[in-house]
Motif scaffolding. Structure first.
Motif: not given
Length: 58
Positions: A11-15, A20-37
């Motif tokens: 994300e830092q490299r993309l920024l 920034p749109e591509d970097a934010l997409r990675i963050v959102q994907n990571c957060l969405a895939r984070q295990d509930v536990r």
């Protein structure tokens, strides 16, 4: 959890490249895939770059 460890660097490299749109997409994907536990664990590197993305997008 390995994907979360490389995401902030990607994300830092993309920024830095003015994508920034591509970097934010990675963050959102990571957060969405984070295990509930694991959601109560704080990921400061991911949080920091998430805020950087939002700031870059205004």
């Amino acid at each position: 959890m390995a994907a979360y460890s490389v995401a902030p660097q990607a994300e830092q490299r993309l920024l830095a490249a003015g994508r920034p749109e591509d970097a934010l997409r990675i963050v959102q994907n990571c957060l969405a895939r984070q295990d509930v536990r694991d959601r109560w664990f704080d990921m400061p590197d991911l949080d920091e770059v998430h805020f950087d993305c939002l700031e870059a997008l205004g």
